[in-house]
Design a protein around this motif. Structure first.
Motif, PDB file in Angstrom:
ATOM      1  N   UNK A  70       0.829  -1.201   0.000  1.00  0.00           N
ATOM      2  CA  UNK A  70       0.000   0.000   0.000  1.00  0.00           C
ATOM      3  C   UNK A  70       0.867   1.256   0.000  1.00  0.00           C
ATOM      4  N   UNK A  71       1.938   1.259   0.811  1.00  0.00           N
ATOM      5  CA  UNK A  71       2.801   2.434   0.898  1.00  0.00           C
ATOM      6  C   UNK A  71       3.527   2.685  -0.422  1.00  0.00           C
ATOM      7  N   UNK A  72       4.015   1.614  -1.045  1.00  0.00           N
ATOM      8  CA  UNK A  72       4.725   1.763  -2.323  1.00  0.00           C
ATOM      9  C   UNK A  72       3.791   2.256  -3.414  1.00  0.00           C
ATOM     10  N   UNK A  73       2.572   1.734  -3.438  1.00  0.00           N
ATOM     11  CA  UNK A  73       1.590   2.161  -4.435  1.00  0.00           C
ATOM     12  C   UNK A  73       1.238   3.630  -4.239  1.00  0.00           C
ATOM     13  N   UNK A  74       1.101   4.052  -2.990  1.00  0.00           N
ATOM     14  CA  UNK A  74       0.755   5.437  -2.700  1.00  0.00           C
ATOM     15  C   UNK A  74       1.896   6.381  -3.091  1.00  0.00           C
ATOM     16  N   UNK A  75       3.140   5.945  -2.879  1.00  0.00           N
ATOM     17  CA  UNK A  75       4.293   6.814  -3.124  1.00  0.00           C
ATOM     18  C   UNK A  75       4.740   6.819  -4.581  1.00  0.00           C
ATOM     19  N   UNK A  76       4.654   5.646  -5.251  1.00  0.00           N
ATOM     20  CA  UNK A  76       5.286   5.509  -6.565  1.00  0.00           C
ATOM     21  C   UNK A  76       4.330   5.079  -7.670  1.00  0.00           C
ATOM     22  N   UNK A  77       3.090   4.755  -7.340  1.00  0.00           N
ATOM     23  CA  UNK A  77       2.151   4.380  -8.380  1.00  0.00           C
ATOM     24  C   UNK A  77       1.853   2.891  -8.414  1.00  0.00           C
ATOM     25  N   UNK A  78       0.884   2.534  -9.264  1.00  0.00           N
ATOM     26  CA  UNK A  78       0.359   1.175  -9.330  1.00  0.00           C
ATOM     27  C   UNK A  78       1.414   0.148  -9.731  1.00  0.00           C
ATOM     28  N   UNK A  79       2.224   0.471 -10.749  1.00  0.00           N
ATOM     29  CA  UNK A  79       3.200  -0.500 -11.250  1.00  0.00           C
ATOM     30  C   UNK A  79       4.194  -0.883 -10.163  1.00  0.00           C
ATOM     31  N   UNK A  80       4.798   0.120  -9.522  1.00  0.00           N
ATOM     32  CA  UNK A  80       5.809  -0.169  -8.505  1.00  0.00           C
ATOM     33  C   UNK A  80       5.181  -0.826  -7.279  1.00  0.00           C
ATOM     34  N   UNK A  81       3.935  -0.450  -6.962  1.00  0.00           N
ATOM     35  CA  UNK A  81       3.249  -1.124  -5.878  1.00  0.00           C
ATOM     36  C   UNK A  81       3.077  -2.606  -6.167  1.00  0.00           C
ATOM     37  N   UNK A  82       2.732  -2.930  -7.404  1.00  0.00           N
ATOM     38  CA  UNK A  82       2.562  -4.332  -7.774  1.00  0.00           C
ATOM     39  C   UNK A  82       3.885  -5.089  -7.678  1.00  0.00           C
ATOM     40  N   UNK A  83       4.969  -4.522  -8.232  1.00  0.00           N
ATOM     41  CA  UNK A  83       6.279  -5.189  -8.187  1.00  0.00           C
ATOM     42  C   UNK A  83       6.685  -5.447  -6.741  1.00  0.00           C
ATOM     43  N   UNK A  84       6.476  -4.451  -5.878  1.00  0.00           N
ATOM     44  CA  UNK A  84       6.803  -4.589  -4.466  1.00  0.00           C
ATOM     45  C   UNK A  84       5.996  -5.720  -3.831  1.00  0.00           C
ATOM     46  N   UNK A  85       4.681  -5.709  -4.033  1.00  0.00           N
ATOM     47  CA  UNK A  85       3.829  -6.729  -3.442  1.00  0.00           C
ATOM     48  C   UNK A  85       4.114  -8.117  -3.988  1.00  0.00           C
ATOM     49  N   UNK A  86       4.375  -8.195  -5.286  1.00  0.00           N
ATOM     50  CA  UNK A  86       4.651  -9.486  -5.915  1.00  0.00           C
ATOM     51  C   UNK A  86       5.940 -10.094  -5.356  1.00  0.00           C
ATOM     52  N   UNK A  87       7.018  -9.304  -5.286  1.00  0.00           N
ATOM     53  CA  UNK A  87       8.285  -9.817  -4.766  1.00  0.00           C
ATOM     54  C   UNK A  87       8.161 -10.206  -3.302  1.00  0.00           C
ATOM     55  N   UNK A  88       7.388  -9.418  -2.540  1.00  0.00           N
ATOM     56  CA  UNK A  88       7.198  -9.738  -1.125  1.00  0.00           C
ATOM     57  C   UNK A  88       6.500 -11.082  -0.973  1.00  0.00           C
ATOM     58  N   UNK A  89       5.559 -11.348  -1.862  1.00  0.00           N
ATOM     59  CA  UNK A  89       4.847 -12.617  -1.778  1.00  0.00           C
ATOM     60  C   UNK A  89       5.703 -13.790  -2.231  1.00  0.00           C
ATOM     61  N   UNK A  90       6.284 -13.695  -3.439  1.00  0.00           N
ATOM     62  CA  UNK A  90       6.940 -14.874  -4.006  1.00  0.00           C
ATOM     63  C   UNK A  90       8.213 -15.238  -3.244  1.00  0.00           C
ATOM     64  N   UNK A  91       8.869 -14.254  -2.573  1.00  0.00           N
ATOM     65  CA  UNK A  91      10.058 -14.635  -1.815  1.00  0.00           C
ATOM     66  C   UNK A  91       9.692 -15.615  -0.709  1.00  0.00           C
ATOM     67  N   UNK A  92       8.481 -15.478  -0.180  1.00  0.00           N
ATOM     68  CA  UNK A  92       8.063 -16.377   0.886  1.00  0.00           C
ATOM     69  C   UNK A  92       7.818 -17.792   0.384  1.00  0.00           C
TER      70      UNK A  92
END
Length: 467
Positions: A70-92
């Motif tokens: 949510x913070x990344x999307x708010x600060x940098x936009x939808x694309x970067x928010x998605x990349x952030x969330x996706x990497x956070x998920x798949x690393x797990x």
């Protein structure tokens, strides 16, 4: 359906402790010798403290389910928010198997102690079967909901501390009654810049300190999140820093560095020092508690990780089914089931091949975790710098001390140390020139990032709709 707010301050503190404190990192640090104590302090100053300050402020200002996404999307936009969330998920998806392989090795220690000569820690069938069995059990508890499953997480949080407190106590006894096993002279405390293994381990130490943001990912399930999350970070942060430094020192006081490994680092000093007082059976008790702690840690990370595809699914960048909540259990059941299937697949891939040893599979999974997990931290520290202008319009709550200068210091130090950790993980010392190792670790990361981008560009709304 709304997620249930069932996590209180005690639950949040135990969740952070069981998610962040990894006994394997204490053992791995001790295997590196006394210079690891200096590296712990550097990782604490350059990464852990900035991480805690940034997460505490952003969680107080934007206490929404999804946290760093949510913070990344708010600060940098939808694309970067998605990349952030996706990497956070798949690393797990790589983290669960790596943690559970470590747990399985400790369970093997228990069986080996009961029946010497089994050497189950090198039996891939045993380790893989036990890893998958625990993974599926944790998935079941997550499906049932945090009200039902938090007992496993909390039990793991308590079990995580008994072996390390026992270790610290035994280290004190070894220092008092026996000869110190390693020299703590100043030259031995200085990390060697010429040793790539020492520098690479700095990345693992930053990884060991990471995890404070996990509770913010589940902010939608925390009672009074603005106040509760900040307090939980403050309480747990002090305990985490102390246990890593004191635990590493205790091992090095008790056992020569050359004899310490990641698997036996916690149990060997317990076995030797306690055995000197006729209490050698404490090592088997510690091994059982470490296994319980690993299950609790998996429970915490599994729960937090499954919320990421849930919130991304709500935003429709993943299939809409990910954003569904079970009508009876109040859990993101589709995200949980998909996560379980993928983690199972990656466990089998990492251990595949007759030439792949258990320890090699473990190192491959750890390196993939490091690379993918630190990408969201780049976004985390950039987000706090980009969103600092919104401070005045944000609700009252915790703020990084020092105003604008303090924010830049925390964000800048965190950004620098995260970038350094990623670089060290990309060129791991564990590879040893083995091309298959690099293909599995680095190639796996690139494939997962590329797969995420396919989902994003396939499911993003038209530009007119976005505007």
């Amino acid at each position: 359906m709304q997620l249930q707010r069932s996590l209180r301050l005690g639950d949040c503190v135990l969740m952070i402790l069981v998610a962040v404190v990894g006994l394997r990192w204490i053992a791995a640090a001790a295997a590196g010798g006394p210079s690891s104590l200096t590296l712990w302090l550097l990782a604490m100053l350059l990464f852990f403290i900035p991480e805690g300050l940034v997460v505490a402020e952003l969680a107080a200002r934007y206490p929404e389910e999804g946290g760093v996404y949510v913070w990344s999307k708010r600060a940098l936009g939808e694309f970067h928010g998605f990349v952030c969330g996706w990497c956070y998920w798949v690393n797990n998806l790589f983290y669960f198997p790596s943690l559970l392989i470590f747990v399985s090795a400790n369970v093997a220690f228990v069986f080996n102690g009961l029946r010497p000569g089994l050497a189950l820690e090198e039996d891939k069938l045993f380790v893989t079967s036990l890893t998958l069995g625990i993974l599926w059990l944790v998935a079941l508890f997550n499906f049932l909901g945090m009200r039902s499953g938090r007992w496993l997480q909390n039990l793991g949080g308590i079990a995580n501390w008994i072996p390390v407190l026992l270790l610290i106590l035994l280290g004190g006894l070894a220092w008092w009654f026996f000869e110190v096993a390693n020299s703590f002279a100043w030259p031995n405390l200085i990390p060697s810049l010429a040793d790539p293994g020492r520098l690479s381990f700095f990345a693992e130490m930053c990884f060991a300190f990471a995890g404070l943001e996990l509770i913010a990912v589940m902010a939608g399930e925390v009672e009074n999140p603005r106040r509760t999350i900040t307090r939980a970070i403050a309480i747990s942060g002090v305990a985490i820093a102390g246990v890593y430094v004191l635990g590493t020192a205790a091992i090095l006081v008790s056992v020569p560095q050359a004899e310490v490994t990641t698997v036996n680092g916690i149990l060997l000093p317990t076995q030797r020092v306690a055995g000197s007082f006729g209490l050698g059976g404490l090592a088997l008790v510690s091994a059982c508690l470490i296994a319980v702690a690993g299950c609790g840690g998996t429970m915490a990370w599994f729960a937090g990780a499954s919320r990421m595809p849930y919130v991304v699914g709500v935003d429709r960048y993943l299939p809409a089914a990910f954003g569904k909540v079970h009508p009876r259990r109040g859990t993101p059941h589709v995200a949980i089931f998909v996560q379980t299937a993928l983690a199972t697949l990656f466990t089998l891939i990492a251990t595949a091949g007759s030439g792949t040893r258990v320890d090699t599979a473990y190192n491959i999974l750890v390196d993939m975790c490091l690379i993918l997990y630190f990408i969201p931290f780049l976004y985390l520290f950039v987000a706090v710098l980009r969103l600092r202008k919104e401070r005045s319009s944000s609700p009252a709550g915790f703020r990084i001390p020092g105003g604008r200068l303090g924010t830049w210091a925390a964000g800048g130090l965190g950004l620098l140390s995260t970038a350094l950790a990623i670089w060290m993980a990309v060129v791991p010392a564990n590879a040893g020139g083995d091309p298959a190792y690099l293909v599995k670790s680095l190639g796996g990361c690139l494939f997962m990032i590329g797969l995420g981008l396919v989902f994003y560009f396939k499911n993003r709304p038209p530009r007119r709709a976005m505007s």
